[in-house]
Scaffold this motif. Structure first.
Motif, PDB file in Angstrom:
ATOM      1  N   ILE A   1       0.834  -1.208   0.000  1.00 14.20           N
ATOM      2  CA  ILE A   1       0.000   0.000   0.000  1.00 14.20           C
ATOM      3  C   ILE A   1       0.865   1.253   0.000  1.00 14.20           C
ATOM      4  N   GLN A   2       2.015   1.186   0.645  1.00  7.53           N
ATOM      5  CA  GLN A   2       2.903   2.339   0.704  1.00  7.53           C
ATOM      6  C   GLN A   2       3.335   2.779  -0.691  1.00  7.53           C
ATOM      7  N   GLN A   3       3.361   1.848  -1.620  1.00 10.61           N
ATOM      8  CA  GLN A   3       3.694   2.213  -2.998  1.00 10.61           C
ATOM      9  C   GLN A   3       2.678   3.206  -3.562  1.00 10.61           C
ATOM     10  N   LEU A   4       1.419   3.026  -3.195  1.00 12.99           N
ATOM     11  CA  LEU A   4       0.386   3.965  -3.648  1.00 12.99           C
ATOM     12  C   LEU A   4       0.465   5.275  -2.891  1.00 12.99           C
ATOM     13  N   HIS A   5       0.935   5.233  -1.647  1.00  8.99           N
ATOM     14  CA  HIS A   5       1.089   6.452  -0.853  1.00  8.99           C
ATOM     15  C   HIS A   5       2.238   7.318  -1.369  1.00  8.99           C
ATOM     16  N   ASN A   6       3.323   6.682  -1.766  1.00 11.27           N
ATOM     17  CA  ASN A   6       4.560   7.417  -2.014  1.00 11.27           C
ATOM     18  C   ASN A   6       4.556   8.219  -3.300  1.00 11.27           C
ATOM     19  N   GLN A   7       3.886   7.709  -4.334  1.00  9.11           N
ATOM     20  CA  GLN A   7       3.881   8.421  -5.604  1.00  9.11           C
ATOM     21  C   GLN A   7       2.670   7.997  -6.425  1.00  9.11           C
ATOM     22  N   PRO A   8       2.247   8.842  -7.355  1.00  9.90           N
ATOM     23  CA  PRO A   8       1.117   8.471  -8.211  1.00  9.90           C
ATOM     24  C   PRO A   8       1.450   7.237  -9.038  1.00  9.90           C
ATOM     25  N   VAL A   9       0.452   6.410  -9.283  1.00  9.11           N
ATOM     26  CA  VAL A   9       0.665   5.233 -10.127  1.00  9.11           C
ATOM     27  C   VAL A   9       0.920   5.691 -11.557  1.00  9.11           C
ATOM     28  N   SER A  10       1.573   4.846 -12.303  1.00  7.32           N
ATOM     29  CA  SER A  10       1.838   5.171 -13.700  1.00  7.32           C
ATOM     30  C   SER A  10       0.553   5.080 -14.514  1.00  7.32           C
ATOM     31  N   GLU A  11       0.533   5.781 -15.642  1.00  5.38           N
ATOM     32  CA  GLU A  11      -0.621   5.694 -16.533  1.00  5.38           C
ATOM     33  C   GLU A  11      -0.803   4.260 -17.021  1.00  5.38           C
ATOM     34  N   GLU A  12       0.293   3.543 -17.212  1.00  4.93           N
ATOM     35  CA  GLU A  12       0.200   2.166 -17.655  1.00  4.93           C
ATOM     36  C   GLU A  12      -0.544   1.310 -16.639  1.00  4.93           C
TER      37      GLU A  12
END
Length: 470
Positions: A369-380
């Motif tokens: 979940i921290q991956q979603l917290h740390n930065q916006p997800v890629s368009e891909e």
């Protein structure tokens, strides 16, 4: 089979339209292609909402009646009563004695069922199109009044209690996590009680309770009738008015307050299951308000984190770490992200190896979940989530002989007074940006907004107690 349908969803979420990024603004533009489900919507003078959706691709129709009463708002001293009453609706109406309804369906080559969910109880039939008029009369007959005896009530109390025993008390992981988590994640009794029913409460139900419940909730002004399939709109509306218009509206029971106070700290709860061979783990995060931008963002987050073998939690917990053979869940474990109308959880659950601790699983989930917290997800990544949601949407609308489409139309009519929302679903998800995904994850996928529930096998619990005594 008439029972509480514990479905992991007619669909787990829905998607946005095909879209292209605007390189000047960084926003997304909604493509012109979108759903065009035909929707005819009328409300009769007695308050009955009627939704018709013509689809002549096969000579069948799906007929559904959804009543705006689920187990969330059943009487406080009658847990499980909404589900019990679902059974009573098959025990005979004014003109069809017990058993005749099923004979009529089966004799015409159809199927029928009913279910109890958080915020509605539904009854539906899938039938040859030429029988539509007959079954509109059938549904009107049981909306007009039941013909139930004490013997039938006693019989169905036994049936429901047996369901509780078979589906919850006498099977491994019974009620996990769909029944366990809400009782600990929420504070308001309406959202946090035993929905399947305490055996004592089921025994206490009386024939007077049944009659009172019918009068309070099973009325045209508390229901929506939906018909999809090979129908003619004008003729069908004539039949609907002929059979349903004479049913009087009721003085409905006042709507209870089902709101929840804010959650401010992580919650943990557990139980020992003597039948479970391995431990189980579930985490539930409180959902944003329905129809808000964050709500739609959570639909896409669900796809990113949980749905499919490419999801982040599956890749981490199953493929990389081998913690479990599967991780499942979603928004609203008793349906989908559209067919509820109150506080709800996004849930992830798994049965795991005994040597893996609860703390280790929580750390792994937090890291993902921290991956979603740390930065916006890629368009891909976001586009892949949209594709999965779009696929789920079209599978739902085109499959199950019209029941998936019927369910969406009924839910939008009941809760939003707008069944045509079905054609706006894609546009709503198309508005979700990577920035909104990040903001939503930070706010709602936080430890202070979650409840962790674990199931411990009896032998493991015994070992833990013995170790603690040494």
């Amino acid at each position: 089979m008439k029972h509480l349908v514990v479905a992991l969803g007619l669909l787990t979420g829905l998607t946005g339209c095909q879209q292209a990024p605007d390189t000047q603004t960084g926003q997304t533009e909604v493509a012109q292609t979108r759903l065009t489900v035909p929707v005819h919507y009328e409300t009769l003078d007695n308050g009955l909402k009627v939704v018709l959706s013509k689809d002549p691709t096969a000579p069948i129709v799906a007929v559904g009646v959804y009543y705006n009463i689920g187990f969330r708002i059943e009487p406080e001293d009658r847990t499980g009563f909404a589900h019990l009453f679902e059974h009573m609706m098959f025990q005979g109406s004014q003109n069809l004695p017990k058993g005749e309804f099923d004979k009529l369906v089966n004799g015409n080559g159809g199927i029928n069922n009913g279910s109890t969910r958080f915020d509605f109880t539904n009854y539906y039939e899938i039938l040859p199109a030429h029988t539509l008029r007959t079954f509109l009369w059938v549904e009107a007959d049981r909306m007009r009044g039941l013909n139930i005896t004490q013997a039938e009530l006693t019989n169905q109390q036994g049936v429901v209690k047996n369901e509780v025993k078979v589906n919850v008390l006498n099977q491994p992981y019974g009620g996990f996590p769909w029944l366990d988590l809400p009782q600990h994640a929420f504070d308001n009794w309406y959202n946090a009680h035993n929905f399947y029913g305490d055996l004592e409460d089921l025994d206490a139900a009386t024939l007077e309770d049944v009659e009172r419940f019918f009068d309070q909730y099973y009325a045209p002004n508390n229901a929506v009738l939906v018909v999809t399939g090979d129908l003619e709109v004008a003729q069908t509306m004539d039949w609907v008015k002929q059979y349903f218009s004479g049913i009087p509206a009721a003085d409905l029971a006042p709507a209870p307050d089902i709101s929840e106070p804010s959650q401010t700290a992580e919650r943990r709860a557990s139980r020992v299951d003597p039948l479970a061979p391995k431990p189980a783990y579930a985490v539930g995060y409180r959902m944003p308000e329905r129809n808000s931008p964050e709500y739609y963002a959570m639909g896409l987050i669900d796809q990113l984190l949980l749905q499919g073998d490419d999801s982040l939690l599956h890749q981490t917990l199953v493929e990389k770490q081998g913690v479990a053979g599967d991780v499942s869940g979603g928004i609203n474990l008793l349906g989908n992200m559209f067919n509820y109308n109150g506080p709800m959880l996004w849930t992830a659950a798994l049965v795991h190896e005994p040597e893996v601790s609860e703390q280790a699983i929580t750390r792994s989930i937090d890291n993902v979940i921290q991956q979603l917290h740390n930065q916006p997800v890629s368009e891909e990544m976001l586009n892949r989530a949209r594709v999965k949601l779009r696929s789920a949407l079209y599978d739902t609308i085109d499959g199950s002989s019209g029941i998936g489409k019927l369910d969406l139309l009924a839910s939008f009519a009941l809760f939003d007074d707008d069944p045509a929302r079905i054609n706006e679903i894609e546009a709503e998800f198309a508005q979700v940006t990577p920035a909104l995904i990040q903001q939503t994850a930070k706010k709602y996928l936080a430890p202070s907004n979650r409840t962790i529930f674990t199931v411990m096998p009896a032998h493991a619990a015994g070992n833990n107690q013995a170790a603690g005594a040494n």
